[in-house]
Design a protein around this motif. Structure first.
Motif: not given
Length: 378
Positions: A66-69, A271-275, A277-286, A309-313
């Motif tokens: 996510i951070a790279e994208e 990575y915190l910013r990525a985390e 972002y991913m909260q509302d974009h899980m389809d994109e994460v896939v 599965m719980k992603y967490d920084t």
């Protein structure tokens, strides 16, 4: 962005250039930290600090994708090189040799064993706090509660999260079990003794369940589709018995942390910013996992979207400490004179989070993360 595979041979060839890069960055990182603080902690650094992160190719590094994208790494002034190493042994060796700077998706228990054996590793952040690590069995194998394990054989890969968490759960509940062929926890004369049978690979565990060599088998993240195709089904989720047990941690060496705090600070901001972002974009994460790891969408969805599965920084130092103590209790490590608190750091993460709260005062996500941090890191 295509997956970039880096073998240990190539890593060895990179050793001197990486070491030179690290030593050359140390002073500049301290200077750039002062510059960033004078700018009020805002992102958008004019310099770029490099870091190499090792991760397993089966579960990936979603924050990095996510951070790279979305340019978070670039905005924070950090350039990340991914090294895809399939097991902790290779990753730990690369970290010790300075061939990589950080290891990320290798659980908690395995790195704690490395620390107990004298490696000067430091857990400074998280990648996931629970992983999708189910216990499988044949459809006809009965499962109603932990009592269903009595007198049965459970296949595991030694030192993996499923292995350590299952043993911790059974230890706490007073069950008797044996592992390694000789070690017995509990009553050695218990007629309902549970036997852990060790295999080298997760796929070997699944095959053993299918063939009837063991009654149950626990694997790491990402094997649900393979298990299903072998006719197996999930019988038990360990996180339901041990919530927030601590799965994949981000670790570096204490020496690297002391000399490169700025790059870790920038990486954690990204990575915190990525985390967030991913909260509302899980389809994109896939989609990103499929693209970067060459997995099928079905496989990626099976773990990325799993409620287990719980992603967490967050560093979750309390959970790491609890696992350390449990592992000592049931014989997986000897603490000796080693203090686990000397191998954990939550200060850099806290500073990164505080700066984001200051920079994005309207973000409820970062405020919630701070409340979580204060609860999980004594």
């Amino acid at each position: 962005m295509k997956k970039k595979l880096i073998s240990l041979t190539l890593l060895a060839a990179m050793l001197f250039s990486l070491a030179a890069c690290s030593s050359g960055n140390a002073g500049s990182q301290n200077d750039s930290r002062s510059q960033q603080e004078s700018d009020g902690g805002k992102s958008g650094n004019s310099d770029v600090l490099k870091v190499t992160v090792a991760a397993q190719p089966t579960s990936g590094q979603v924050f990095q994708f996510i951070a790279e994208e979305h340019g978070f790494n670039k905005e924070e002034g950090v350039e990340v090189e991914m090294a895809w190493l399939s097991n902790l042994s290779d990753a730990a060796s690369a970290l010790t040799a300075g061939q990589v700077d950080i290891i990320s998706t290798y659980g908690t228990g395995g790195p704690l064993i490395q620390i107990a054996n004298g490696q000067d590793f430091n857990s400074f952040a998280g990648y996931m706090i629970i992983g999708e690590t189910p216990v499988y069995g044949k459809p006809e194998t009965e499962w109603t509660s932990l009592d269903s394990f009595k007198g049965k054989k459970i296949g595991i890969t030694r030192g993996g999260t499923p292995d350590i968490v299952l043993k911790g759960i059974l230890y706490d509940e007073g069950y008797s079990y044996t592992y390694g062929g000789t070690t017995v926890i509990g009553d050695p004369d218990d007629p309902d003794m549970i036997e852990f049978v060790e295999y080298k690979k997760n796929t070997d565990v699944l095959q053993a369940v299918m063939k009837g060599e063991v009654d149950f088998g626990a694997t790491a993240t990402g094997y649900q589709i393979q298990a299903r195709d072998l006719g197996l089904e999930v019988k038990m989720w360990p996180d339901e018995y041990w919530p927030n047990h601590s799965c994949c941690r981000m670790l570096c060496t204490n020496t690297y942390l002391e000399k490169n705090e700025e790059v870790l600070y920038r990486l954690l901001r990204s990575y915190l910013r990525a985390e967030e972002y991913m909260q509302d974009h899980m389809d994109e994460v896939v989609d990103l996992v499929v693209e970067n790891l060459d997995l099928t969408r079905e496989t990626a969805e099976s773990f990325v979207l799993s409620p287990h599965m719980k992603y967490d920084t967050d560093p979750y130092t309390n959970s790491v400490r609890t696992m350390w103590e449990k592992m000592a209790d049931y014989g997986y490590l000897t603490e000796g004179d080693i203090k686990i608190d000397d191998h954990m750091n939550s200060d850099i993460y806290k500073r990164a989070l505080e700066s984001l709260i200051e920079e994005y005062p309207d973000s409820q996500f970062f405020k919630d993360k701070m409340a979580q941090f204060e609860s999980n890191n004594a």
